[in-house]
Scaffold this motif. Structure first.
Motif, PDB file in Angstrom:
ATOM      1  N   GLY A  42       0.830  -1.197   0.000  1.00  0.00           N
ATOM      2  CA  GLY A  42       0.000   0.000   0.000  1.00  0.00           C
ATOM      3  C   GLY A  42       0.863   1.246   0.000  1.00  0.00           C
ATOM      4  O   GLY A  42       2.053   1.217  -0.325  1.00  0.00           O
ATOM      5  N   LEU A  43       0.252   2.345   0.371  1.00  0.00           N
ATOM      6  CA  LEU A  43       0.954   3.624   0.431  1.00  0.00           C
ATOM      7  C   LEU A  43       1.624   3.786   1.778  1.00  0.00           C
ATOM      8  O   LEU A  43       0.973   3.694   2.816  1.00  0.00           O
ATOM      9  N   GLU A  44       2.911   4.048   1.740  1.00  0.00           N
ATOM     10  CA  GLU A  44       3.662   4.265   2.973  1.00  0.00           C
ATOM     11  C   GLU A  44       3.941   5.757   3.097  1.00  0.00           C
ATOM     12  O   GLU A  44       4.633   6.339   2.257  1.00  0.00           O
ATOM     13  N   PHE A  45       3.425   6.369   4.139  1.00  0.00           N
ATOM     14  CA  PHE A  45       3.646   7.789   4.377  1.00  0.00           C
ATOM     15  C   PHE A  45       5.108   8.033   4.706  1.00  0.00           C
ATOM     16  O   PHE A  45       5.711   7.310   5.501  1.00  0.00           O
TER      17      PHE A  45
ATOM     18  N   GLN B   2      -4.684   7.321  14.919  1.00  0.00           N
ATOM     19  CA  GLN B   2      -5.722   6.979  13.967  1.00  0.00           C
ATOM     20  C   GLN B   2      -5.238   5.866  13.068  1.00  0.00           C
ATOM     21  O   GLN B   2      -4.044   5.730  12.821  1.00  0.00           O
ATOM     22  N   SER B   3      -6.180   5.086  12.554  1.00  0.00           N
ATOM     23  CA  SER B   3      -5.808   3.994  11.651  1.00  0.00           C
ATOM     24  C   SER B   3      -6.958   3.697  10.706  1.00  0.00           C
ATOM     25  O   SER B   3      -8.112   4.019  10.980  1.00  0.00           O
ATOM     26  N   VAL B   4      -6.610   3.086   9.586  1.00  0.00           N
ATOM     27  CA  VAL B   4      -7.592   2.664   8.593  1.00  0.00           C
ATOM     28  C   VAL B   4      -7.318   1.210   8.259  1.00  0.00           C
ATOM     29  O   VAL B   4      -6.166   0.847   7.988  1.00  0.00           O
ATOM     30  N   TYR B  89      -8.143   0.217  -4.827  1.00  0.00           N
ATOM     31  CA  TYR B  89      -8.932   1.223  -4.131  1.00  0.00           C
ATOM     32  C   TYR B  89      -8.383   1.417  -2.719  1.00  0.00           C
ATOM     33  O   TYR B  89      -8.162   0.451  -1.989  1.00  0.00           O
ATOM     34  N   PHE B  90      -8.175   2.682  -2.367  1.00  0.00           N
ATOM     35  CA  PHE B  90      -7.610   3.026  -1.065  1.00  0.00           C
ATOM     36  C   PHE B  90      -8.592   3.863  -0.264  1.00  0.00           C
ATOM     37  O   PHE B  90      -9.098   4.869  -0.754  1.00  0.00           O
ATOM     38  N   CYS B  91      -8.804   3.467   0.961  1.00  0.00           N
ATOM     39  CA  CYS B  91      -9.586   4.251   1.915  1.00  0.00           C
ATOM     40  C   CYS B  91      -8.609   5.109   2.715  1.00  0.00           C
ATOM     41  O   CYS B  91      -7.488   4.673   3.011  1.00  0.00           O
ATOM     42  N   ALA B  92      -9.026   6.329   3.065  1.00  0.00           N
ATOM     43  CA  ALA B  92      -8.119   7.219   3.783  1.00  0.00           C
ATOM     44  C   ALA B  92      -8.909   8.111   4.729  1.00  0.00           C
ATOM     45  O   ALA B  92     -10.106   8.345   4.528  1.00  0.00           O
ATOM     46  N   LEU B  93      -8.235   8.608   5.763  1.00  0.00           N
ATOM     47  CA  LEU B  93      -8.899   9.539   6.664  1.00  0.00           C
ATOM     48  C   LEU B  93      -7.982  10.680   7.072  1.00  0.00           C
ATOM     49  O   LEU B  93      -6.758  10.549   7.090  1.00  0.00           O
ATOM     50  N   VAL B  94      -8.631  11.786   7.397  1.00  0.00           N
ATOM     51  CA  VAL B  94      -7.993  12.951   8.002  1.00  0.00           C
ATOM     52  C   VAL B  94      -8.768  13.211   9.281  1.00  0.00           C
ATOM     53  O   VAL B  94      -9.998  13.169   9.276  1.00  0.00           O
ATOM     54  N   THR B 102      -4.085   9.403   6.634  1.00  0.00           N
ATOM     55  CA  THR B 102      -3.755   8.002   6.899  1.00  0.00           C
ATOM     56  C   THR B 102      -4.463   7.139   5.861  1.00  0.00           C
ATOM     57  O   THR B 102      -5.689   7.227   5.719  1.00  0.00           O
ATOM     58  N   PHE B 103      -3.702   6.324   5.155  1.00  0.00           N
ATOM     59  CA  PHE B 103      -4.257   5.451   4.134  1.00  0.00           C
ATOM     60  C   PHE B 103      -4.360   4.014   4.626  1.00  0.00           C
ATOM     61  O   PHE B 103      -3.550   3.554   5.438  1.00  0.00           O
ATOM     62  N   GLY B 104      -5.370   3.323   4.108  1.00  0.00           N
ATOM     63  CA  GLY B 104      -5.428   1.881   4.290  1.00  0.00           C
ATOM     64  C   GLY B 104      -4.467   1.204   3.336  1.00  0.00           C
ATOM     65  O   GLY B 104      -3.814   1.861   2.515  1.00  0.00           O
ATOM     66  N   THR B 105      -4.366  -0.108   3.431  1.00  0.00           N
ATOM     67  CA  THR B 105      -3.406  -0.868   2.636  1.00  0.00           C
ATOM     68  C   THR B 105      -3.890  -1.153   1.220  1.00  0.00           C
ATOM     69  O   THR B 105      -3.143  -1.691   0.415  1.00  0.00           O
ATOM     70  N   GLY B 106      -5.127  -0.793   0.931  1.00  0.00           N
ATOM     71  CA  GLY B 106      -5.631  -0.945  -0.427  1.00  0.00           C
ATOM     72  C   GLY B 106      -6.349  -2.260  -0.668  1.00  0.00           C
ATOM     73  O   GLY B 106      -6.047  -3.284  -0.040  1.00  0.00           O
TER      74      GLY B 106
END
Lengths: 115, 113
Positions: A42-45, B2-4, B89-94, B102-106
């Motif tokens: 996935g995306l790594e910040f 926070q986490s997704v 598809y990626f889920c994300a939150l602020v 913060t993004f999920g792993t897809g």
């Protein structure tokens, strides 16, 4: 208007060399982000810049990685003494924050291959 | 913190069938939620977002998502998928007014003809 641009689009380098990746955000966007996307991951910040505030470097994987943002616009991500595990696509994104509803606009990425 | 969480790394579905991609989040403060899509060999683009108001959010390409605060979920749905929906598809939150995302792993959606 122009979107987020990144250069180079592809970079092949030898292990141990330093590389610089560039990101040009959308004009007026106050926030700029770097992410790494490895194959199958996935995306790594990596790092986050917000205006003139100190950047959030909490995602940088080692002290070989650094980034700067000059004049609140262009950003450069530098990787020193590259290793094979640094091979990935490096994505940059910018955001206008509350005005834009926190939507991130992504660049096309730089594909880094360390041989 | 926070986490997704996106529990499904891959979702195969037949063309014209419905699909739901799951996203759960964890945050102690109010959140803004997003779904991004990454087509093969392309960058990410916004599919839809929830900031406030109606919990059912409609996005591009016929996708929609529902914010469920009690379930801490923001699942993405489409009633009938096309081959062209094959993507990650990626889920994300602020959260908390802090712009770090913060993004999920897809989740890789594979539409089967």
């Amino acid at each position: 208007g122009a979107g987020v641009s990144q250069s180079p689009s592809n970079k092949v380098t030898e292990k141990g060399k330093d590389v610089e990746l560039r990101c040009d955000p959308i004009s007026g966007h106050t926030a700029l982000y770097w992410y790494r996307q490895s194959l199958g991951q996935g995306l790594e910040f990596l790092i986050y810049f917000q205006g003139n505030s100190a950047p959030d470097k909490s995602g940088l994987p080692s002290d070989r990685f650094s980034a700067e943002r000059t004049g609140g616009s262009v950003s450069t991500l530098t990787i020193q003494r590259t290793q094979q595990e640094d091979s990935a696509v490096y994505l940059c994104a910018s955001s206008h924050g509350t005005v834009g509803g926190y939507e991130q606009y992504f660049g096309p990425g730089t594909r880094l291959t360390v041989t | 913190a926070q986490s997704v969480t996106q529990l499904d790394s891959q979702v195969p579905v037949f063309e014209e069938a419905p699909v739901e991609l799951r996203c759960n989040y964890s945050s102690s403060v109010s959140v803004y939620l997003f779904w991004y899509v990454q087509y093969p060999n392309q960058g990410l683009q916004l599919l839809l977002k929830y900031l406030s108001g109606s919990t059912l959010v409609k996005g591009i390409n016929g996708f929609e998502a529902e914010f469920n605060k009690s379930q801490t979920s923001f699942h993405l749905r489409k009633p009938s998928v096309h081959i062209s929906d094959t993507a990650e598809y990626f889920c994300a939150l602020v959260s908390g007014g802090y712009q770090k995302v913060t993004f999920g792993t897809g989740t890789k959606l594979q539409v089967i003809p």
